[in-house]
Design an enzyme around this catalytic site. Structure first.
Site, PDB file in Angstrom:
ATOM      1  N   ARG A  64       0.796  -0.719  -0.176  1.00 20.61           N
ATOM      2  CA  ARG A  64       0.040  -0.163  -0.094  1.00 20.61           C
ATOM      3  C   ARG A  64       1.023   1.139  -0.031  1.00 20.61           C
ATOM      4  NH1 ARG A  64      -3.184  -2.832  -1.357  1.00 20.61           N
ATOM      5  NH2 ARG A  64      -5.411  -3.339  -0.847  1.00 20.61           N
ATOM      6  N   HIS A  66      -1.264  -0.068  -9.999  1.00 19.54           N
ATOM      7  CA  HIS A  66      -1.336  -1.182  -8.591  1.00 19.54           C
ATOM      8  C   HIS A  66      -1.760  -2.153  -9.489  1.00 19.54           C
ATOM      9  CE1 HIS A  66      -3.986  -1.206  -4.909  1.00 19.54           C
ATOM     10  NE2 HIS A  66      -3.625  -2.809  -4.650  1.00 19.54           N
TER      11      HIS A  66
HETATM   12  N1  LIG Z   1      -0.647  -4.043  -5.320  1.00 18.06           N
HETATM   13  C1  LIG Z   1      -1.449  -5.060  -5.541  1.00 18.06           C
HETATM   14  O1  LIG Z   1      -1.621  -5.559  -6.407  1.00 18.06           O
HETATM   15  C2  LIG Z   1      -1.431  -5.975  -3.989  1.00 18.06           C
HETATM   16  C3  LIG Z   1      -1.613  -5.506  -2.773  1.00 18.06           C
HETATM   17  N2  LIG Z   1      -1.824  -6.731  -1.832  1.00 18.06           N
HETATM   18  C4  LIG Z   1      -0.841  -5.524  -0.590  1.00 18.06           C
HETATM   19  O2  LIG Z   1      -0.569  -7.329   0.222  1.00 18.06           O
HETATM   20  C5  LIG Z   1      -1.103  -7.294   1.283  1.00 18.06           C
HETATM   21  C6  LIG Z   1      -0.498  -8.441   2.265  1.00 18.06           C
HETATM   22  O3  LIG Z   1      -1.219  -9.250   1.441  1.00 18.06           O
HETATM   23  P1  LIG Z   1      -0.378 -10.445   1.788  1.00 18.06           P
HETATM   24  O4  LIG Z   1       0.336 -11.920   2.017  1.00 18.06           O
HETATM   25  O5  LIG Z   1      -2.597 -11.807   2.118  1.00 18.06           O
HETATM   26  O6  LIG Z   1      -1.347 -10.246   4.168  1.00 18.06           O
HETATM   27  P2  LIG Z   1      -1.225 -11.407   5.368  1.00 18.06           P
HETATM   28  O7  LIG Z   1      -2.394 -11.167   5.936  1.00 18.06           O
HETATM   29  O8  LIG Z   1      -1.280 -12.886   4.160  1.00 18.06           O
HETATM   30  O9  LIG Z   1       0.366 -11.293   5.724  1.00 18.06           O
HETATM   31  C7  LIG Z   1       1.004 -10.085   6.499  1.00 18.06           C
HETATM   32  C8  LIG Z   1       2.205 -10.103   6.261  1.00 18.06           C
HETATM   33  O10 LIG Z   1       2.375  -9.609   7.407  1.00 18.06           O
HETATM   34  C9  LIG Z   1       3.090  -9.504   8.617  1.00 18.06           C
HETATM   35  N3  LIG Z   1       2.674  -8.351   9.543  1.00 18.06           N
HETATM   36  C10 LIG Z   1       1.567  -7.454  10.036  1.00 18.06           C
HETATM   37  N4  LIG Z   1       1.409  -6.245  10.600  1.00 18.06           N
HETATM   38  C11 LIG Z   1       2.940  -6.086  11.005  1.00 18.06           C
HETATM   39  C12 LIG Z   1       3.541  -5.249  11.896  1.00 18.06           C
HETATM   40  N5  LIG Z   1       3.085  -4.821  13.111  1.00 18.06           N
HETATM   41  N6  LIG Z   1       5.199  -5.881  12.324  1.00 18.06           N
HETATM   42  C13 LIG Z   1       5.119  -7.301  11.452  1.00 18.06           C
HETATM   43  N7  LIG Z   1       4.889  -7.416  10.553  1.00 18.06           N
HETATM   44  C14 LIG Z   1       3.323  -7.350  10.533  1.00 18.06           C
HETATM   45  C15 LIG Z   1       2.105 -10.518   9.135  1.00 18.06           C
HETATM   46  O11 LIG Z   1       2.765 -11.147  10.441  1.00 18.06           O
HETATM   47  P3  LIG Z   1       2.173 -12.778  10.747  1.00 18.06           P
HETATM   48  O12 LIG Z   1       2.044 -13.250   9.642  1.00 18.06           O
HETATM   49  O13 LIG Z   1       2.640 -13.093  12.075  1.00 18.06           O
HETATM   50  O14 LIG Z   1       1.182 -12.030  11.752  1.00 18.06           O
HETATM   51  C16 LIG Z   1       2.468 -11.619   7.297  1.00 18.06           C
HETATM   52  O15 LIG Z   1       3.441 -12.237   7.733  1.00 18.06           O
HETATM   53  C17 LIG Z   1      -2.147  -6.891   1.491  1.00 18.06           C
HETATM   54  O16 LIG Z   1      -2.758  -6.306   2.518  1.00 18.06           O
HETATM   55  C18 LIG Z   1      -2.646  -5.824   0.385  1.00 18.06           C
HETATM   56  O17 LIG Z   1      -2.366  -4.237   1.541  1.00 18.06           O
HETATM   57  C19 LIG Z   1      -2.392  -7.637  -1.991  1.00 18.06           C
HETATM   58  C20 LIG Z   1      -2.559  -7.924  -3.406  1.00 18.06           C
HETATM   59  C21 LIG Z   1      -2.422  -7.136  -4.096  1.00 18.06           C
HETATM   60  O1  LIG Z   2      -4.195  -4.241  -3.216  1.00 22.16           O
HETATM   61  C1  LIG Z   2      -5.455  -5.067  -4.211  1.00 22.16           C
HETATM   62  C2  LIG Z   2      -5.734  -6.239  -3.052  1.00 22.16           C
HETATM   63  O2  LIG Z   2      -6.214  -7.811  -3.562  1.00 22.16           O
HETATM   64  O3  LIG Z   2      -5.477  -6.230  -1.613  1.00 22.16           O
END
Ligand SMILES: NC(=O)C1=CN([C@@H]2O[C@H](COP(=O)(O)OP(=O)(O)OC[C@H]3O[C@@H](n4cnc5c(N)ncnc54)[C@H](OP(=O)(O)O)[C@@H]3O)[C@@H](O)[C@H]2O)C=CC1
Ligand SMILES: O=CC(=O)O
Length: 312
Positions: A227, A275
């Protein structure tokens, strides 16, 4: 069972037909303003508040991986979704492989110095540059969830040292795991390529700032796939000017579409995409949603439920 569907830009007819095919026993309809008829589940992206407000639903599915937009709506309209209605998000559903393609291609682009060769080409200069060593190209991934862990795994076969940072410790073969704020400094130390795949939460907004960038290896690279609000743009531009950061690849921005007067557009060492790092793919998303609903109806445990307090 009744499902209501709302997405501001998807082709609703296409989605509704595909949902009906996947779940022939279910009545699926596109939600339109004024539709107050009962429903069991809602599939949404940026939904109008009135679509969900006061409804007794068994569950709401966000049609993407990130739930920051809907949680943001909930914080200003707490009555939009009762606390006991579970909110789900898409887990992978084809986004993992798209993120892998994006990250691997860009890391290789920087590693093989295609950015430098493009700059030389623009000066009509024929010059062979020194090769980079894999050992000097540690890739650090912020976020080791569904998408971050897939990206980490895809970089290993190319010979890069790979590390990740998350809230809880991970045990991913071949990948060094750092956990929590107390280990962020060690994670950043020596990281040459930083890839962001964190969710947007109050703890992660503005994390990629001057202090964080200063801790990266010299001539590092930043790739933001999560983001825009994670990156303090002025700090990134300053780090690019000082040479601390050599290049950035940005897919997401604080304001989308990126305003025409934003200096990132013209910066020679910033590349960007609008995006598109990972799209929601209807077939995989519908398979995940229909499978999850079937399990919920049978009273089984499912994954993908959002912890509304944690924010992801
Ligand atoms: N650009 C694009 O086209 C897209 C962007 N996205 C973005 O990608 C993001 C990630 O997706 P996804 O992998 O499915 O999400 P997940 O919820 O599966 O993974 C999030 C990760 O971030 C870690 N995390 C969260 N908060 C913290 C913190 N405060 N400190 C350290 N680590 C933290 C979590 O830790 P833990 O495992 O320990 O909980 C986890 O490992 C989405 O939220 C979205 O914003 C998604 C799809 C498309
Ligand atoms: O940014 C896209 C999403 O799936 O989140």
């Amino acid at each position: 069972m009744d499902i209501i569907f709302y997405h501001p830009s998807f082709n609703s007819d296409y989605w509704i037909n595909a949902l009906r095919k996947a779940m022939p026993q279910v009545h699926v309809r596109a939600w339109t303003a004024g539709d107050n008829a009962p429903a069991d589940y809602a599939l949404v992206w940026h939904p109008p508040v009135e679509m969900l407000k006061g409804r007794k639903l068994k569950g709401v599915f966000a049609l993407g991986a990130g739930v920051d937009a809907i949680l943001g709506q909930l914080s200003t309209n707490p009555g939009m979704l009762a606390d006991d209605i579970p909110l789900f998000r898409l887990e992978d559903t084809g986004m993992g492989s798209q993120m892998q393609e994006y990250a691997v291609s860009q890391v290789l682009h920087w590693f093989r110095r295609f950015d430098d060769y493009q700059a030389l080409k623009l000066q009509s200069r024929w010059q062979q540059l020194e090769e980079y060593e894999h050992t000097d190209f540690t890739v650090g991934i912020l976020g080791a969830g569904v998408l971050g862990s897939k990206v980490a795994e895809s970089l290993l076969p190319w010979g890069f040292p790979v590390r990740c940072w998350s809230r809880s410790r991970k045990s991913l073969p071949g990948i060094q795991s750092f956990a929590g704020p107390e280990e962020l400094g060690d994670f950043l130390q020596g990281t040459r390529v930083l890839i962001n795949l964190l969710p947007n939460t109050p703890e992660t907004v503005g994390l990629i700032n001057q202090s964080l960038l200063n801790q990266l290896a010299e001539h590092s690279y930043v790739m933001n796939l999560a983001r825009g609000v994670h990156v303090v743009e002025a700090d990134l531009l300053a780090a690019l000017e000082s040479g601390k950061v050599k290049g950035a690849m940005l897919d997401v921005f604080s304001h989308e579409p990126l305003p025409a007067d934003n200096p990132l557009w013209a910066h020679p060492r910033v590349a960007m995409t609008p995006h598109i790092a990972a799209f929601t793919r209807p077939t995989e998303a519908i398979e995940f949603i229909s499978h999850t609903i079937s399990k919920l109806e049978r009273g089984e445990t499912v994954s993908g439920r959002v912890d509304r307090v944690r924010g992801y």
